[in-house]
Design an enzyme around this catalytic site. Structure first.
Site, PDB file in Angstrom:
ATOM      1  N   ARG A  62       8.141  -1.017   0.337  1.00  0.00           N
ATOM      2  CA  ARG A  62       7.831   0.391   0.094  1.00  0.00           C
ATOM      3  C   ARG A  62       6.692   0.878   0.996  1.00  0.00           C
ATOM      4  NH1 ARG A  62       5.118   3.181  -4.434  1.00  0.00           N
ATOM      5  NH2 ARG A  62       6.076   5.233  -4.679  1.00  0.00           N
ATOM      6  N   HIS A  66       6.931   4.191   3.393  1.00  0.00           N
ATOM      7  CA  HIS A  66       5.982   5.294   3.280  1.00  0.00           C
ATOM      8  C   HIS A  66       5.123   5.431   4.529  1.00  0.00           C
ATOM      9  CE1 HIS A  66       6.124   6.313  -1.264  1.00  0.00           C
ATOM     10  NE2 HIS A  66       7.271   5.784  -0.882  1.00  0.00           N
ATOM     11  N   VAL A  70       5.697   8.993   7.843  1.00  0.00           N
ATOM     12  CA  VAL A  70       4.543   9.856   8.156  1.00  0.00           C
ATOM     13  C   VAL A  70       3.978   9.434   9.513  1.00  0.00           C
ATOM     14  CG1 VAL A  70       2.307  10.701   7.364  1.00  0.00           C
ATOM     15  CG2 VAL A  70       4.048  10.013   5.683  1.00  0.00           C
ATOM     16  N   GLY A  72       5.520   8.319  11.967  1.00  0.00           N
ATOM     17  CA  GLY A  72       6.177   7.135  12.483  1.00  0.00           C
ATOM     18  C   GLY A  72       5.511   5.863  11.992  1.00  0.00           C
ATOM     19  N   GLU A  88      -3.872   8.630   3.738  1.00  0.00           N
ATOM     20  CA  GLU A  88      -2.640   9.023   3.046  1.00  0.00           C
ATOM     21  C   GLU A  88      -2.520   8.410   1.656  1.00  0.00           C
ATOM     22  OE1 GLU A  88       0.390   7.809   5.819  1.00  0.00           O
ATOM     23  OE2 GLU A  88      -0.598   8.890   7.465  1.00  0.00           O
ATOM     24  N   ASN A  94       1.843   8.537  -3.020  1.00  0.00           N
ATOM     25  CA  ASN A  94       1.170   7.244  -2.863  1.00  0.00           C
ATOM     26  C   ASN A  94       0.111   6.960  -3.923  1.00  0.00           C
ATOM     27  OD1 ASN A  94       2.633   6.840  -0.474  1.00  0.00           O
ATOM     28  ND2 ASN A  94       1.071   7.840   0.773  1.00  0.00           N
ATOM     29  N   HIS A 193      15.885  -0.068  -3.620  1.00  0.00           N
ATOM     30  CA  HIS A 193      15.587   0.044  -5.049  1.00  0.00           C
ATOM     31  C   HIS A 193      16.344  -0.991  -5.877  1.00  0.00           C
ATOM     32  CE1 HIS A 193      13.901   4.444  -5.008  1.00  0.00           C
ATOM     33  NE2 HIS A 193      13.153   3.575  -4.348  1.00  0.00           N
ATOM     34  N   ASP A 240      16.223  -1.751 -10.807  1.00  0.00           N
ATOM     35  CA  ASP A 240      17.533  -2.392 -10.968  1.00  0.00           C
ATOM     36  C   ASP A 240      17.516  -3.090 -12.317  1.00  0.00           C
ATOM     37  OD1 ASP A 240      19.623  -4.225 -11.045  1.00  0.00           O
ATOM     38  OD2 ASP A 240      19.325  -4.967  -9.019  1.00  0.00           O
ATOM     39  N   THR A 243      18.491  -7.320 -12.141  1.00  0.00           N
ATOM     40  CA  THR A 243      17.782  -8.309 -11.315  1.00  0.00           C
ATOM     41  C   THR A 243      16.761  -7.628 -10.403  1.00  0.00           C
ATOM     42  OG1 THR A 243      19.647  -8.155  -9.784  1.00  0.00           O
ATOM     43  CG2 THR A 243      19.642 -10.029 -11.297  1.00  0.00           C
TER      44      THR A 243
END
Length: 320
Positions: A62, A66, A70, A72, A88, A94, A193, A240, A243
């Site tokens: 993640r 993220h 922003v 790149g 950020e 965040n 996810h 999920d 699992t």
């Protein structure tokens, strides 16, 4: 004579320009001679962190998402706030949510021992994301490297560019398109996810107020997420259902059963243009893995700093 000299100068200028362009491209072999111990150093720390806490793998992936959305993939997300730089980390997507910075610090420390001053924090994050996916059972790929670290961050970019969990399909598609990623890439990358947890504040409205959700699943999630905003906001639930610490295609199976935790998850299978792609990943995990790898490589290519741009940070949390 002067004309020939002028033509030769133009020729040299073009060659230099082309050389600069090629040197600015990311490459899987960028550190092959300057830091051959890089990959084993990153892998060791990532595996140790995930052994301590399975969720950390999802958190590192993640961080990469993220960061890349922003400015790149430039490690701008890793910068702490200072008097001169607004980072950020406190932006809405965040704040109180992104985590794993201490793992990136530990990787940077390990890499600095092997080859000081050579490897950027941006590249460390890209490699760590790959190693996290692999550690949890997902596919591997050759990570393109050669990025440099940003000296700036964008608080507004973090607020505006990262898709919120309330996004509909059109907004998701638009925000990914703004990064040069197709709707197909978006559906495949959303499969991240299949690992990790989400906070109650991000799925409350979906489990209480919406109809495109399995009733029993909604009630299960309500039991750990009070309906009143501000109450239990940080209570966690698995993205999920089955699992959350294994990287596979159960995420898409859940969507077909109307058991997507976030509104934005369920939007991928809600009678719209992406339903068929979700179904294809239910049928074939290998198809999901292949498209996920393609998407991760494309995302890693988003406007990297190369050549003499940016810097190689000594500490990932602050500019040199």
């Amino acid at each position: 004579m002067a004309a020939r000299a002028s033509a030769a100068a133009r020729c040299i200028a073009v060659l230099l320009m082309l050389a600069g362009t090629s040197s600015a491209q990311l490459s899987t072999s960028f550190y092959s001679s300057s830091c051959p111990g890089l990959y084993s150093a990153v892998k060791s720390v990532v595996q140790s962190a995930i052994a301590r806490e399975k969720r950390m793998g999802a958190s590192i992936v993640r961080l990469f998402f993220h960061d890349c959305f922003v400015q790149g993939c430039d490690a701008s997300l890793l910068l702490d706030d200072t008097a001169s730089v607004q980072g950020e980390k406190m932006a809405t997507p965040n704040n109180g949510s992104v985590r794993g910075f201490e793992v990136i610090d530990a990787i940077k420390s390990a890499v600095e021992k092997v080859c000081p001053g050579v490897v950027s924090c941006a590249d460390i994050l890209a490699i760590a994301a790959r190693d996290s996916v692999v550690s949890l059972g997902g596919p591997s790929w050759d990570v393109k490297v050669g990025r440099r670290d940003s000296r700036t961050a964008s608080f507004s970019g973090a607020n505006n560019n990262i898709p919120p969990p309330t996004s509909g399909l059109a907004n998701l598609t638009s925000l990914f398109a703004a990064q040069g990623l197709s709707q197909k890439d978006m559906v495949a990358l959303s499969g991240a996810h299949t690992i990790g947890l989400a906070r109650c504040t991000n799925f409350r409205a979906h489990v209480y107020n919406e109809t495109n959700i399995d009733g029993a699943f909604a009630r299960t999630r309500q039991s750990g997420c009070p309906s009143t905003s501000g109450t239990g906001d940080n209570n966690l639930a698995p993205l999920d259902l089955q699992t959350p610490a294994v990287f596979e295609n159960n995420y898409y199976k859940n969507l077909v059963r109307k058991k997507g935790l976030l509104h934005s998850d369920q939007e991928l299978f809600n009678g719209g243009a992406t339903d068929a792609q979700v179904q294809s990943y239910v049928s074939s995990q290998s198809a999901f893995f292949a498209d996920f790898v393609t998407g991760m490589i494309k995302m890693g290519d988003i406007t990297p700093l190369t050549g003499s741009n940016g810097e190689i940070r000594k500490n990932c949390r602050r500019i040199n």
